[in-house]
Motif scaffolding. Structure first.
Motif, PDB file in Angstrom:
ATOM      1  N   CYS A 169      -4.594  -4.280   6.557  1.00  0.00           N
ATOM      2  CA  CYS A 169      -5.501  -3.359   5.571  1.00  0.00           C
ATOM      3  C   CYS A 169      -4.522  -2.412   4.906  1.00  0.00           C
ATOM      4  CB  CYS A 169      -6.452  -2.580   6.247  1.00  0.00           C
ATOM      5  SG  CYS A 169      -7.684  -1.506   5.208  1.00  0.00           S
TER       6      CYS A 169
ATOM      7  N   GLU B 296      -7.296  -1.052   0.191  1.00  0.00           N
ATOM      8  CA  GLU B 296      -8.337  -2.006   0.763  1.00  0.00           C
ATOM      9  C   GLU B 296      -9.270  -1.627   1.802  1.00  0.00           C
ATOM     10  OE1 GLU B 296      -6.147  -6.330   0.929  1.00  0.00           O
ATOM     11  OE2 GLU B 296      -5.200  -4.680   2.444  1.00  0.00           O
TER      12      GLU B 296
ATOM     13  N   LEU C  87     -12.761  -2.876   3.805  1.00  0.00           N
ATOM     14  CA  LEU C  87     -12.825  -2.842   5.447  1.00  0.00           C
ATOM     15  C   LEU C  87     -14.209  -2.242   5.579  1.00  0.00           C
ATOM     16  CD1 LEU C  87     -11.654  -3.597   8.331  1.00  0.00           C
ATOM     17  CD2 LEU C  87     -10.803  -1.006   8.068  1.00  0.00           C
TER      18      LEU C  87
END
Length: 436
Positions: A353, A357, A361
């Motif tokens: 991640c 991002e 998530l």
């Protein structure tokens, strides 16, 4: 529950015994009796739970019981799949299950010879597995008539919508007889699927073995927060440890958001002497089949895939799924990690991640209704990452073998005739010959 208690015929039970299948899964227990009655069905089940057998076994039984033969250029059962790999997988299962029922099974999808598709459907076929685009091509060429379809199956219906097949599906359904059995199977249940079911299904039974969008219980899930530029180094370190003497990796499926990203990961790993293949929409059908075959056989234990190409990858022994890029559509995460922990085995899903991002998530955790455990970066990560970058920089440029073969077998170009200015051209002599 054993398959014998579900009311299946002896030829189907013989085929299951040959594959050493004796106990049904929950989705099969719920779906098979309903489908044997001829009812429409909306099935919600996670990937890897036996959906293909759930709709194929009772359908083979019903086709056998009706004792009909397909007319030329027609099919009796039509299975629509979003990708070539999934279509091939479904057809392979159909051939195995119908071994003693003597059903003809044909696949039709893009990337293959249209002429061969025409020949395959010329005599008529019992079970046709197709992607929507190529199916419509054959219908428009009048090589296939869908008016005799008795059973329609839409597998991975949510992915059909994600890929923009909704208009093709509407066209196809208009060509089918009103009196038919229609089955929808999907791993997730967005509102659009419910709307489509209301339009295409008639008084359907609904079976579900898990709440929509929940993940496979046997998959251990972890997330590591890492800068985008450091992801290749983290992946290299992870694979070296995982495939080392004390590592636990058997086969690893890595997901990239884009086709070019998948190819880039292959080259980055190759520069560190880690062999891997990529599978995505820009690959030719022979290239995709070869990459998948090498992954299944274990010859190449690392496969990088995009979401579209990954549908239909049903390979036992996938111990780890790595989300190199987090999907921007949360439902895709469910499909991705479902490629591991198949056939009762356990599996591990690891997500990288980046800072950009984190919203993806949060969307995944909201959809799956669970918090993903955080796995910290390895000790001395920055030092190792710098060393791996130097190693990649010192490595010669790697050319993919598939591209080499393509260039080797490409026809040599013909020399192009250059235009000659009119003033430089020789003048004609008497009799039509040129001087000079």
């Amino acid at each position: 529950m054993s398959f014998e208690n579900l009311g299946l015929s002896q030829p189907v039970l013989q085929a299951l015994a040959l594959k050493e299948y004796s106990v049904s899964t929950p989705i099969q227990e719920q779906a098979i009796p309903v489908l044997l009655q001829g009812r429409d069905l909306l099935g919600i089940a996670q990937t890897g739970t036996g959906k293909t057998a759930a709709f194929m076994l009772p359908s083979i039984d019903r086709l056998t019981a009706s004792d009909k033969r397909p007319q030329p250029r027609t099919c009796r059962m039509l299975v629509l799949a979003p990708t070539r790999e999934l279509a091939s997988q479904i057809a392979e299962s159909a051939r195995a299950y119908s071994r003693f029922s003597h059903m003809s099974v044909v696949t039709v999808f893009g990337g293959t010879s249209v002429n061969k598709n025409r020949q395959d459907v010329q005599r008529g076929v019992d079970i046709l597995v197709a992607t929507p685009g190529r199916l419509l091509d054959l219908v428009e060429q009048r090589m296939l008539d869908l008016r005799n379809v008795e059973i329609l199956v839409l597998d991975e219906a949510d992915q059909m919508l994600d890929l923009g097949f909704i208009h093709d599906l509407k066209k196809i359904v208009k060509m089918l007889p009103a009196r038919r059995q229609t089955l929808f199977f999907s791993a997730t249940m967005p509102g659009a699927i419910k709307d489509l079911a209301d339009r295409f299904l008639t008084n359907p039974a609904q079976v579900s073995v898990a709440p929509a969008a929940t993940t496979v219980d046997r998959v251990e899930q972890f997330v590591t927060f890492v800068q985008q530029a450091e992801k290749p180094a983290l992946l290299t370190m992870m694979l070296r440890v995982g495939f080392g003497e004390k590592g636990s990796m058997e086969r690893v499926l890595i997901f990239s958001r884009t086709k070019h990203g998948a190819d880039r990961i292959v080259k980055q790993l190759a520069a560190c002497r880690i062999p891997a293949n990529a599978i995505h929409g820009n690959k030719s059908q022979p290239q995709r089949e070869r990459a998948l075959a090498e992954f299944k056989s274990g010859r190449v234990k690392i496969l990088i895939a995009t979401d579209i190409a990954a549908r239909g990858i049903d390979v036992s022994g996938v111990s780890h799924v790595v989300n190199f890029d987090l999907p921007n559509v949360a439902e895709q995460y469910v499909h991705r990690i479902g490629r591991t922990a198949r056939a009762g085995a356990a599996g591990i899903a690891i997500a990288f991640c980046g800072d950009d991002e984190r919203a993806h998530l949060r969307g995944i955790e909201k959809l799956t209704r669970q918090k993903i455990a955080i796995s910290p970066l390895p000790e001395n990560f920055l030092g190792e990452a710098a060393r791996i970058k130097r190693e990649r920089a010192a490595s010669p440029v790697v050319i993919e073998p598939e591209r080499e073969r393509t260039q080797m077998h490409r026809r040599p170009r013909r020399p192009v005739a250059r235009a000659v200015p009119w003033g430089d051209r020789p003048k004609r002599r008497a009799g039509g010959q040129r001087r000079g």
